[in-house]
Design an enzyme around this catalytic site. Structure first.
Site, mmCIF file in Angstrom:
data_model
loop_
_atom_site.group_PDB
_atom_site.id
_atom_site.type_symbol
_atom_site.label_atom_id
_atom_site.label_comp_id
_atom_site.label_asym_id
_atom_site.label_seq_id
_atom_site.Cartn_x
_atom_site.Cartn_y
_atom_site.Cartn_z
ATOM 1 C CB THR A 232 31.545 4.286 -3.174
ATOM 2 O OG1 THR A 232 30.670 4.664 -4.254
ATOM 3 C CG2 THR A 232 32.162 5.535 -2.571
ATOM 4 N NE ARG A 234 31.349 -5.584 -4.504
ATOM 5 C CZ ARG A 234 30.401 -4.974 -3.806
ATOM 6 N NH1 ARG A 234 30.567 -3.706 -3.457
ATOM 7 N NH2 ARG A 234 29.305 -5.615 -3.454
ATOM 8 C CD GLU A 263 36.775 -4.154 0.388
ATOM 9 O OE1 GLU A 263 36.821 -3.080 -0.218
ATOM 10 O OE2 GLU A 263 35.699 -4.728 0.672
ATOM 11 C CG HIS A 284 33.349 -2.070 1.654
ATOM 12 N ND1 HIS A 284 33.709 -3.069 0.791
ATOM 13 C CD2 HIS A 284 32.067 -1.755 1.331
ATOM 14 C CE1 HIS A 284 32.694 -3.363 -0.010
ATOM 15 N NE2 HIS A 284 31.677 -2.570 0.304
ATOM 16 C CB ALA A 286 30.113 4.123 0.959
ATOM 17 C CD1 TRP A 287 28.970 -0.786 3.102
ATOM 18 C CD2 TRP A 287 27.118 -1.561 4.080
ATOM 19 N NE1 TRP A 287 29.354 -1.700 4.052
ATOM 20 C CE2 TRP A 287 28.233 -2.189 4.672
ATOM 21 C CE3 TRP A 287 25.841 -1.888 4.528
ATOM 22 C CZ2 TRP A 287 28.122 -3.126 5.690
ATOM 23 C CZ3 TRP A 287 25.717 -2.824 5.556
ATOM 24 C CH2 TRP A 287 26.850 -3.432 6.120
#
Length: 323
Positions: A232, A234, A263, A284, A286-287
């Site tokens: 999770t 880079r 990305e 992308h 997760a945040w």
């Protein structure tokens, strides 16, 4: 005083409260996205520029003659030319720790989905195979407990430490990797040993020259064939081709990825073409909990306030230690 957010659409779906930003400075220009040929005009009078993944290059920075502060709406800052910013005496700051709860739960979501074969069992039900099973619980796919397993953590900043704490609640044993090729310090384990002994390996290090392709063919060959890799951090920390080969050949049991080297990825990305259940790819996010994104905006507001009031803020420079 003028402020511009170049890619506001990357942090909101219309659900964010911008009160803190608007209280600290006004007026704001919020752009959902900005093309390279639009940026010079949009920032030419700006004293503050906020961006998430937009690249602030040498030429772009020098096109903004009034610019005093660049705020990154993220922790990573490899998209900013820090050298040019320093030459122009433009401060650069990032946000830190805002997404820890969201990232931690995403890590364990990936681990649990892989270890419990969640997707194959879900597909089994959707295909009607439970309904025709001779047994009340079809045991078509293996299920493993996290309890008693070894979790290797590569990158032990705030995120790595938070993952370690939750791992304890699952009854996992944690190994923290030291830097690759270095003898382990107290409380750490040699990098290769972590790869060899872990049942799950989770990456939480920044993308730097020394961490690009940190996990490649050699490292994957050390991992147990029953182990899972979680990334999770880079995408480019892992060699994409080497990982795909390891998945196809069964060199490792599986992987859970929230990041890819490019990305958004291209349609012909080889990992996305690999449609087997031992690989889970999420885009992308997760945040990206609502709570995390709100903390991000509020911390940007704090950075701006502290910068103009000569108080400490999350400043980054070309020499900032990212480990």
């Amino acid at each position: 005083m003028s402020a511009v957010f170049l890619d506001f659409g990357s942090v909101t779906r219309g659900d964010m409260d911008c009160t803190a930003l608007e209280q600290v400075i006004s007026p704001w220009q919020f752009h959902d996205e900005t093309d390279p040929d639009q940026v010079a005009d949009r920032i030419k009078n700006a004293e503050i520029v906020v961006c998430n993944k937009f690249s602030m290059t040498h030429d772009i920075i020098n096109s903004a003659q009034r610019l005093k502060l660049i705020c990154i709406a993220a922790t990573g800052y490899n998209n900013i030319d820090l050298t040019t910013a320093a030459e122009r005496n433009i401060a650069v700051c990032n946000v830190r720790g805002y997404a820890t709860p969201a990232v931690v739960q995403h890590v364990f979501m990936l681990m649990l989905n892989l270890s419990c074969n969640f997707e194959p069992y879900r597909q089994l039900v959707n295909d009607g195979r439970w309904q025709t099973s001779r047994h009340f619980c079809p045991l078509d796919f293996s299920i493993q407990e996290l309890s008693g397993k070894v979790l290797g953590i590569i990158g032990f900043g705030e995120l790595g430490r938070a993952v370690s704490e939750v791992a304890g609640a699952f009854g996992m044993r944690v190994l923290v990797a030291d830097h690759k090729g270095q003898p382990p310090r107290a409380g750490r384990t040699a990098f290769d040993t972590v790869l060899q002994q872990s049942d799950f390996i989770t990456l939480h290090c920044p993308l730097l020259d020394e961490t690009r392709h940190l996990i490649g063919q050699r490292e994957l060959s050390l991992i147990k064939p029953t182990a899972f890799l979680i990334n999770t951090a880079r995408g480019a920390i892992v060699n994409e081709d080497d990982l795909l080969h390891a998945l196809i050949t069964g060199r490792i049991a599986g992987a859970g990825l929230d990041v890819l080297p490019e990305e958004p990825p291209s349609h012909d990305n080889r990992l996305l073409q690999y449609r087997q259940p031992n690989l889970i790819v999420t885009p992308h996010v997760a945040w990206a909990s609502k709570e995390s994104r709100q903390r991000l905006l509020n911390q940007i507001a704090d950075n701006i306030h502290n910068f103009f009031h000569h108080k400490p803020f999350n400043q980054v420079t070309a020499t900032t230690d990212s480990h």
